[in-house]
Motif scaffolding. Structure first.
Motif, PDB file in Angstrom:
ATOM      1  N   LYS A  59      -5.663 -17.626   9.131  1.00 58.74           N
ATOM      2  CA  LYS A  59      -4.876 -16.400   9.232  1.00 58.74           C
ATOM      3  C   LYS A  59      -5.430 -15.379   8.254  1.00 58.74           C
ATOM      4  O   LYS A  59      -5.705 -15.717   7.102  1.00 58.74           O
ATOM      5  N   VAL A  60      -5.598 -14.143   8.720  1.00 59.55           N
ATOM      6  CA  VAL A  60      -6.204 -13.098   7.899  1.00 59.55           C
ATOM      7  C   VAL A  60      -5.379 -11.812   8.000  1.00 59.55           C
ATOM      8  O   VAL A  60      -5.046 -11.390   9.114  1.00 59.55           O
ATOM      9  N   ALA A  61      -5.067 -11.218   6.844  1.00 63.96           N
ATOM     10  CA  ALA A  61      -4.464  -9.887   6.843  1.00 63.96           C
ATOM     11  C   ALA A  61      -5.270  -9.008   5.901  1.00 63.96           C
ATOM     12  O   ALA A  61      -5.733  -9.465   4.858  1.00 63.96           O
TER      13      ALA A  61
ATOM     14  N   GLU B 252       0.849  -1.190   0.000  1.00 63.82           N
ATOM     15  CA  GLU B 252       0.000   0.000   0.000  1.00 63.82           C
ATOM     16  C   GLU B 252       0.883   1.237   0.000  1.00 63.82           C
ATOM     17  O   GLU B 252       1.901   1.280   0.684  1.00 63.82           O
TER      18      GLU B 252
ATOM     19  N   GLN C 263      -3.263   0.311  -3.692  1.00 65.74           N
ATOM     20  CA  GLN C 263      -2.927  -1.041  -3.236  1.00 65.74           C
ATOM     21  C   GLN C 263      -2.398  -1.907  -4.368  1.00 65.74           C
ATOM     22  O   GLN C 263      -2.776  -1.739  -5.525  1.00 65.74           O
TER      23      GLN C 263
ATOM     24  N   PHE D 182      -5.818  -4.943   4.156  1.00 64.42           N
ATOM     25  CA  PHE D 182      -5.558  -3.521   3.888  1.00 64.42           C
ATOM     26  C   PHE D 182      -6.858  -2.957   3.325  1.00 64.42           C
ATOM     27  O   PHE D 182      -7.421  -3.535   2.388  1.00 64.42           O
TER      28      PHE D 182
ATOM     29  N   GLY E 244       4.522 -11.324  11.598  1.00 66.91           N
ATOM     30  CA  GLY E 244       3.065 -11.327  11.533  1.00 66.91           C
ATOM     31  C   GLY E 244       2.476  -9.921  11.514  1.00 66.91           C
ATOM     32  O   GLY E 244       1.290  -9.738  11.750  1.00 66.91           O
TER      33      GLY E 244
ATOM     34  N   SER F 188      -5.155  -3.460  13.930  1.00 67.48           N
ATOM     35  CA  SER F 188      -3.943  -3.783  14.691  1.00 67.48           C
ATOM     36  C   SER F 188      -2.693  -3.819  13.831  1.00 67.48           C
ATOM     37  O   SER F 188      -1.580  -3.815  14.359  1.00 67.48           O
ATOM     38  N   GLY F 189      -2.877  -3.896  12.510  1.00 70.62           N
ATOM     39  CA  GLY F 189      -1.701  -4.072  11.657  1.00 70.62           C
ATOM     40  C   GLY F 189      -1.078  -5.445  11.788  1.00 70.62           C
ATOM     41  O   GLY F 189       0.060  -5.665  11.389  1.00 70.62           O
ATOM     42  N   ARG F 190      -1.813  -6.381  12.313  1.00 68.12           N
ATOM     43  CA  ARG F 190      -1.283  -7.738  12.488  1.00 68.12           C
ATOM     44  C   ARG F 190      -2.051  -8.727  11.611  1.00 68.12           C
ATOM     45  O   ARG F 190      -3.216  -8.516  11.304  1.00 68.12           O
ATOM     46  N   ALA F 191      -1.417  -9.808  11.243  1.00 62.52           N
ATOM     47  CA  ALA F 191      -2.140 -10.944  10.680  1.00 62.52           C
ATOM     48  C   ALA F 191      -2.870 -11.620  11.838  1.00 62.52           C
ATOM     49  O   ALA F 191      -2.243 -11.999  12.826  1.00 62.52           O
TER      50      ALA F 191
END
Lengths: 331, 331, 331, 331
Positions: C189-191, B216, B222, C193, B325, C324-327
């Motif tokens: 697991k999820v990320a 990003e 993106q 943007f 992570g 959170s900016g985390r996965a």
């Protein structure tokens, strides 16, 4: 609401029956078939009365329109009787196999305010109609050449071929109509090569399964029709038209958009839609819609009796070209 | 006419050698490889002198430019030595696997009027360049999302993977550069998922063969990169970009346009071009052309040292995201 | 014959009403909407009784099933009441925006032999189903990566967005379900943007219109979802899946197959089908069909309450990743 | 290494000159053109000697082969003189416009071990060759129909048309050869419709710019050729062939794979490659390669003098059909 009598409850009659009951402004009042059981089945399925004779249905003043889907040799009589009974008529192609009988039919009904539409369903296919409309809207400038690819997925039954009038009057007649529809001018010259390459039974009937036909209009526009009876990959129905500023095409359709990519092949898609009932489902519905609208509006039919007659004349000219080895002129 | 010394005569060096001699304004003067036989073969083939050491070639005042196609761990030294010798440099990617060494290299050459171009060949692919140019020309309005699909046709040899720096620094680095090229802004946030699903040897090396990366930019544009090491259908190289008024895409390429239509599949095409030498043949030639033009014009390089450095920073950020992570911020 | 009560007569309720009356084994007995006029219109059109309250319809022992197409905040109550009344339920997505309420709903109905299906229509799209079936049949060997492109043709009305639960719970929830359907394993697991790039009203609502999400299962299979709210070229709905032996894809659909070829562009086709009602027409019909069959067969529902709950959990995890900016790990 | 003399340094001669010097086993020793400056330019560019007369080049014993790219009316003399000088010959199509002169030429060289290849480049196009090879390998079973679409991007200059022998001998002759190549049998029946629709200058020359031709072999295989001189979307070159088990096609080619998707059109691609030099670049190189291999191997030529003669006979038959209105039989 337009109330219909359906004459003929075979495969295509059943399809039309289904389309009629699905149409918001059409009602299936009567069904008739020489095979009583066929009529009874369709009548029961859609809640329509089963007529013992066509007269019983035609005598019903509530009937507005007749859809003729019976065998070709009955079309002329049913058209005449229906027009005499004051009904609007939507008749499957071809009108008849004999141009003299077609002309006599017209002479008989001409004075009776005939409202007759011939079922050249392909004119109502969304893709073909889009090509037609783009041509007429001038999107490709002056039209120059049309190419029609029209291939069936398999040889018809012998019993069908025995009465169908031969490849050119049975199958190509759709393409002759499509050529006229797209060209926007009458073809005046026809040349035809035809063969029986696929099946012995076709040869035995002196019929053909493989053909190429050229057409030309007075202004010089050209069309080429390619016919074949046994395309393994489905019902191959494509058109293209080139003019002074560009080309418009319509391609085949498939049941879904899945593609397979592997070590041997990429972008591999499903076979194209199998045959006319699948391929032209939307076209058949739009045909009913156009008929209903035309009857309600009271204006000219979107596909006229003369359109049916002209297509037969081109088929006859093609047979003449095949026999004589000459490019035949059509008056 | 630009006279080149070619350092590195392996697979990609041989390809560059061929491209140089085919270029109307380039000449292959010297070749060098640590494997003498390799250099001898390329030299003989193209009529170039074989240098015993890189110094021998760099000492030749007739040499204008150096093409570095040797192993990655030699790039830094060769860049520095070539710049010191006053030569223009076209260096294969990546500059190095260690960002500290990259920074040190730049510090060492910065004051010496360095003319260094990094070989991100995909920027010169006619299809990808067409997409880039359409974006920059405003054809899709403000750019919003980029999707890059980049899949190799097979797992590389273990010996290659042992020194290549891992999937993200070896393979994805091309996609990081492509993302920057298309986005037109620096990515500032990176998230990465990576796995070894295909081959045990990849797992044994703690390397990856399957990855998805999100990028990003500060303005919110993106990009998504999809990597896979063993696409059976060929070297899968596609991009797409959507903006406020539309989308532009570039699809895979095949050796010819033949399609097969049959009972099981229709429109089946050949596998896509196998690997980078076939797929990017035109790109490699255009890369040489761009280098030659830039050197002759004396202006900035079309792909700068900083471009090489930025791509490595994104690869490093992706590894950090994988380990932590977290979505990693790039300065 | 399955007799339905339809709760909710807005745009999607009207579509379902039409689909129910067109289905040979379904009958629309009752309609209800908080806006009486809406219910009256649909009732009149299809000859269904208009219920003054949902209880009136649920009290009718002739009613076999309820189709819930009302606003999201009413789903939970209507599901519970319908299950308590012994009816089978087909409920539009999402079950609810609050996972605690979803869990409470399940606790309340769990012991009552609930027959509840969630309306994830895309599972029934012929093209997406073909991809799913090819994967499950082993056509691409072990599955490795899934890519889902899902873009709306325009920003929804503000009033809609205010209650829709945000992009990820409203729009992406379909893609989360599709990812689960295709992956054949639970994402763990999820990320995510996400951005508001298109419209100020989206930003004002703290909502998003542009998003990319990565998913990964325990075995390492990956999925990428690309969302955008304003694709000018139509409702962009595509999927692809790569495995060890190949790839399967499903592409967009268009209203017809016409192509334009001219001096500026060739093979130019129509925009893709505009939005979900056109694009997924066949899917919605197949969804009804699958529901009717499942109810009649008495077996498990083709899309379960748990499927609806899982999709919401993934949406929640994506929001958590964004914040959170985390996965984020999903249990 | 094969040493060539190039006779004719116009557009197509210059292209052949470039291809010869790029070929690893070919050398351009001499060039000749009636316009001295043209020969001088090509000679200087490629380091070839400029012959004052063709005799000077033919007298050089080091010359192995002659490439004839001069005007059509000189082909016969140059073929004869080159064969008499013991050189292998690659001659551009057509051999001549007069079948009597072609026959006399053959009679004159027949006894002199002639090694003459005619430049029907399309046989060497990778896509068309793939179609041919698939047919011959039995991939579509027994062949039934071939369709050839062949359209130029623009009307040629009047000066060119004045000596080119008319559309059918100049342009269609390629398609007659392609039809023979694909059909695998001699066409024995020809029907032709041709018009001048595009430009007044074509009409003034009694030439044509729009044509459709049907061919049929003794076993009944059919081919259709569609010609047009001014396709705005590029040089339209497509073939398809259907047989008992399927169809193979080759589509047009474009400079890159970019597609544009927007509110008005989707999947819009670039115009197809403009004209023969771009479209058949690979074919021309493969043609040289095939010639070099055949000369070195000493076997039969891949495209024989007889192939050139047969194509002209079909063109003549088409003109006869056009004049007589009959399907013409070819012996």
């Amino acid at each position: 609401m337009l109330r219909f009598a359906l004459f003929g409850c075979g495969r295509i009659g059943r399809m039309h029956g289904h389309n009629l009951v699905s149409h918001p402004k059409a009602e299936l009042a009567w069904v008739y078939d020489v095979v009583e059981a066929a009529a009874a089945e369709v009548g029961a399925k859609h809640g329509a009365k089963v007529a013992a004779t066509i007269d019983e249905a035609l005598a019903d003043p509530a009937v507005d329109a007749v859809l003729i889907a019976s065998s070709t040799d009955t079309h002329i009589e049913l058209i005449q009787r229906s027009v005499e009974a004051g009904k609007a008529v939507l008749c499957e192609k071809p009108i008849d196999l004999d141009i003299a009988r077609v002309d006599a039919c017209w002479a008989a009904i001409e004075g009776k305010n005939p409202r007759v539409m011939i079922g050249f369903n392909r004119r109502f296919d969304p893709s073909f109609k889009a090509v037609h409309d783009a041509i007429r809207a001038g999107e490709i400038g002056d039209l120059r050449q049309v190419a029609i690819t029209s291939r069936d997925p398999g040889i018809p039954p012998v019993a069908y071929m025995q009465v169908a009038g031969g490849l050119l009057r049975d199958m190509t007649i759709h393409d002759f109509d499509l050529a006229r529809y797209l060209l926007g001018e009458e073809p005046v010259k026809v040349a035809c090569f035809a063969q029986a390459l696929i099946a012995q039974e076709v040869k035995d009937l002196n019929d053909h399964d493989t053909a190429m036909i050229l057409l030309e209009t007075a202004s010089g526009r050209q069309a080429c029709i390619t016919n074949y009876r046994a395309a393994t990959y489905g019902y191959d129905q494509r058109i293209e038209a080139i003019g002074e500023t560009g080309m418009v095409k319509a391609e085949n359709r498939r049941p879904h958009t899945m593609e397979r990519w592997g070590a041997d092949a990429t972008e591999a898609k499903a076979p194209v839609l199998h045959f006319f009932i699948e391929r032209y489902q939307e076209a058949y519905n739009a045909e009913i819609q156009a008929f209903v609208e035309a009857v309600e509006a009271g204006g000219p039919m979107p596909v006229s009796f003369e359109d049916g007659r002209r297509a037969l004349m081109l088929a006859n000219a093609a047979y003449e070209s095949l026999a004589s080895g000459r490019a035949v002129t059509v008056a």
